[in-house]
Scaffold this motif. Structure first.
Motif, PDB file in Angstrom:
ATOM      1  N   UNK A 111      12.741 -10.453  -0.606  1.00 34.32           N
ATOM      2  CA  UNK A 111      13.296  -9.195  -0.097  1.00 34.32           C
ATOM      3  C   UNK A 111      12.181  -8.288   0.406  1.00 34.32           C
ATOM      4  N   UNK A 112      11.116  -8.166  -0.369  1.00 31.78           N
ATOM      5  CA  UNK A 112      10.009  -7.286   0.008  1.00 31.78           C
ATOM      6  C   UNK A 112       9.350  -7.760   1.291  1.00 31.78           C
ATOM      7  N   UNK A 113       9.107  -9.064   1.389  1.00 31.79           N
ATOM      8  CA  UNK A 113       8.452  -9.603   2.581  1.00 31.79           C
ATOM      9  C   UNK A 113       9.317  -9.423   3.830  1.00 31.79           C
ATOM     10  N   UNK A 114      10.624  -9.460   3.653  1.00 32.37           N
ATOM     11  CA  UNK A 114      11.528  -9.404   4.809  1.00 32.37           C
ATOM     12  C   UNK A 114      11.803  -7.973   5.278  1.00 32.37           C
ATOM     13  N   UNK A 115      11.445  -6.977   4.491  1.00 27.32           N
ATOM     14  CA  UNK A 115      11.735  -5.591   4.835  1.00 27.32           C
ATOM     15  C   UNK A 115      11.172  -5.145   6.193  1.00 27.32           C
ATOM     16  N   UNK A 116       9.938  -5.541   6.567  1.00 26.89           N
ATOM     17  CA  UNK A 116       9.437  -5.111   7.883  1.00 26.89           C
ATOM     18  C   UNK A 116      10.327  -5.547   9.042  1.00 26.89           C
ATOM     19  N   UNK A 117      10.982  -6.702   8.907  1.00 30.99           N
ATOM     20  CA  UNK A 117      11.853  -7.185   9.976  1.00 30.99           C
ATOM     21  C   UNK A 117      13.086  -6.302  10.124  1.00 30.99           C
ATOM     22  N   UNK A 118      13.531  -5.693   9.035  1.00 34.39           N
ATOM     23  CA  UNK A 118      14.721  -4.850   9.067  1.00 34.39           C
ATOM     24  C   UNK A 118      14.443  -3.457   9.606  1.00 34.39           C
ATOM     25  N   UNK A 119      13.176  -3.091   9.690  1.00 40.60           N
ATOM     26  CA  UNK A 119      12.798  -1.758  10.143  1.00 40.60           C
ATOM     27  C   UNK A 119      12.697  -1.709  11.662  1.00 40.60           C
ATOM     28  N   UNK A 166      -0.359  -5.016  13.556  1.00 43.38           N
ATOM     29  CA  UNK A 166       0.962  -4.497  13.227  1.00 43.38           C
ATOM     30  C   UNK A 166       2.050  -5.520  13.531  1.00 43.38           C
ATOM     31  N   UNK A 167       1.964  -6.179  14.664  1.00 40.04           N
ATOM     32  CA  UNK A 167       3.003  -7.127  15.061  1.00 40.04           C
ATOM     33  C   UNK A 167       2.966  -8.402  14.228  1.00 40.04           C
ATOM     34  N   UNK A 168       1.792  -8.871  13.884  1.00 40.32           N
ATOM     35  CA  UNK A 168       1.693 -10.049  13.011  1.00 40.32           C
ATOM     36  C   UNK A 168       2.353  -9.755  11.676  1.00 40.32           C
ATOM     37  N   UNK A 172       6.032 -11.891  11.192  1.00 39.55           N
ATOM     38  CA  UNK A 172       5.892 -13.089  10.367  1.00 39.55           C
ATOM     39  C   UNK A 172       7.043 -13.264   9.369  1.00 39.55           C
ATOM     40  N   UNK A 173       7.568 -12.189   8.738  1.00 33.93           N
ATOM     41  CA  UNK A 173       8.677 -12.386   7.786  1.00 33.93           C
ATOM     42  C   UNK A 173       9.933 -12.994   8.406  1.00 33.93           C
ATOM     43  N   UNK A 174      10.199 -12.686   9.665  1.00 34.81           N
ATOM     44  CA  UNK A 174      11.375 -13.271  10.318  1.00 34.81           C
ATOM     45  C   UNK A 174      11.241 -14.787  10.415  1.00 34.81           C
ATOM     46  N   UNK A 175      10.082 -15.245  10.847  1.00 31.65           N
ATOM     47  CA  UNK A 175       9.849 -16.683  10.954  1.00 31.65           C
ATOM     48  C   UNK A 175       9.698 -17.327   9.574  1.00 31.65           C
ATOM     49  N   UNK A 176       9.272 -16.536   8.592  1.00 30.49           N
ATOM     50  CA  UNK A 176       9.184 -17.028   7.221  1.00 30.49           C
ATOM     51  C   UNK A 176      10.553 -17.493   6.733  1.00 30.49           C
ATOM     52  N   UNK A 177      11.591 -16.728   7.055  1.00 25.60           N
ATOM     53  CA  UNK A 177      12.948 -17.091   6.631  1.00 25.60           C
ATOM     54  C   UNK A 177      13.368 -18.420   7.268  1.00 25.60           C
ATOM     55  N   UNK A 178      12.988 -18.634   8.522  1.00 24.94           N
ATOM     56  CA  UNK A 178      13.307 -19.895   9.195  1.00 24.94           C
ATOM     57  C   UNK A 178      12.603 -21.064   8.501  1.00 24.94           C
ATOM     58  N   UNK A 179      11.332 -20.859   8.173  1.00 25.07           N
ATOM     59  CA  UNK A 179      10.586 -21.900   7.453  1.00 25.07           C
ATOM     60  C   UNK A 179      11.184 -22.154   6.071  1.00 25.07           C
ATOM     61  N   UNK A 180      11.615 -21.100   5.387  1.00 22.79           N
ATOM     62  CA  UNK A 180      12.208 -21.260   4.063  1.00 22.79           C
ATOM     63  C   UNK A 180      13.445 -22.141   4.118  1.00 22.79           C
TER      64      UNK A 180
END
Length: 298
Positions: A111-119, A166-168, A172-180
């Motif tokens: 959840x914490x890692x994915x928060x930047x994608x939601x912002x 900033x962009x990295x 990265x969390x968005x693609x992290x979910x795909x890898x997960x």
């Protein structure tokens, strides 16, 4: 000649009738604008006041070769893509592999890692501008530990790198979910067999995880290429729409915006820049797909 029955024609007609809203939207907002941009790229366009279209053939494309700002924007965009895409892909893979290792509190960290994608991208940019400010968080921390401070927003040598960081961090969390999701499909038997052969964690990651995720990595790289080539909002907010300092954050899409909406009579040239960018993205995507197919043969 084979004739279609009335029932077949009726069913086909019904199908196209139900598809007509989607086809209308596709034609009006996607296919139509594509052909309109191609049309404008070969004309000198005046949209404000008296609308006019003067055919200039390839003059707009030839102008790109003599436009210093266009060359700077293309170089900045290329440098941004070459650095950001590999970094965000590698970071996403490492984060996904770490969270998939069964660590304690992995749900919380997901959840914490994915928060930047939601912002919102604009909100993230404003937050990082505050952090990058001369009296912002980063410089205060650097000063507190005795390290030199930097003018992140005003130094041409640092400004684009600040946007990259900033962009990295935010993509990265968005693609992290795909890898997960892809990691769940790798059979546990492969890792068990590797353990019996004496493989350690790093060897299992490099010899099993990475090869098994090759198709997903190809998808992530292609999506990253398309997204990074279209960098606009962060560069616009960082520089106030100018692409500064000293054109260091000027990207192709930002330059298109400037020519299309700030300079009168250059809409056709902006369309030529858009078409050039589309071709570059297409070529880069095809090259990446070709490499990924060649790798899958081994």
């Amino acid at each position: 000649m084979k004739y279609l029955s009335k029932r077949t024609v009726r069913e086909a007609g019904q199908g196209y009738f139900f598809m007509s809203p989607a086809l209308f939207v596709l034609l009006l907002f996607i296919i139509g604008p594509i052909f309109y941009v191609i049309f404008m790229s070969f004309h000198k366009v005046q949209l404000l006041g008296t609308t006019s279209y003067d055919f200039v053939a390839f003059e707009n494309f030839a102008r790109i070769l003599d436009d210093t700002r266009a060359q700077i924007a293309l170089w900045n965009t290329f440098k941004y893509v070459v650095i950001v895409v590999p970094c965000q892909t590698i970071l996403a893979l490492i984060l996904a592999a770490t969270l998939n290792a069964g660590m304690k509190g992995q749900t919380f960290f997901r959840i914490v890692y994915f928060l930047p994608t939601l912002t919102s991208s604009a909100v993230l940019t404003l937050i990082f501008m505050w952090m990058y400010n001369k009296n912002g968080l980063i410089n205060n921390v650097l000063d507190a530990i005795g390290l030199p401070t930097y003018n992140f927003l005003g130094d041409p040598n640092i400004a684009l790198n600040a946007i990259m960081i900033m962009n990295i961090w935010s993509t990265a969390p968005f693609f992290m979910v795909i890898y997960l999701a892809a990691l769940q499909d790798i059979p546990d038997s492969l890792y068990e067999a590797a353990e019996l052969d004496g493989a350690n964690t790093i060897q299992k990651f490099l010899k099993i995880t990475v090869p098994q995720l090759r198709p997903v990595t190809s998808f992530v790289a292609i999506m990253g290429l398309i997204g990074t080539f279209q960098l606009f909002d962060q560069s616009y907010i960082f520089s106030g729409g100018s692409g500064g300092p000293d054109n260091s954050t000027l990207t192709v899409v930002l330059l298109v915006y400037q020519y299309a909406f700030k300079n009168l009579g250059t809409m056709g040239y902006a369309a030529a820049l858009v078409l050039m960018l589309a071709i570059v993205i297409l070529v880069a995507t095809l090259i990446q797909r070709k490499f990924s197919k060649e790798e899958s043969l081994y």
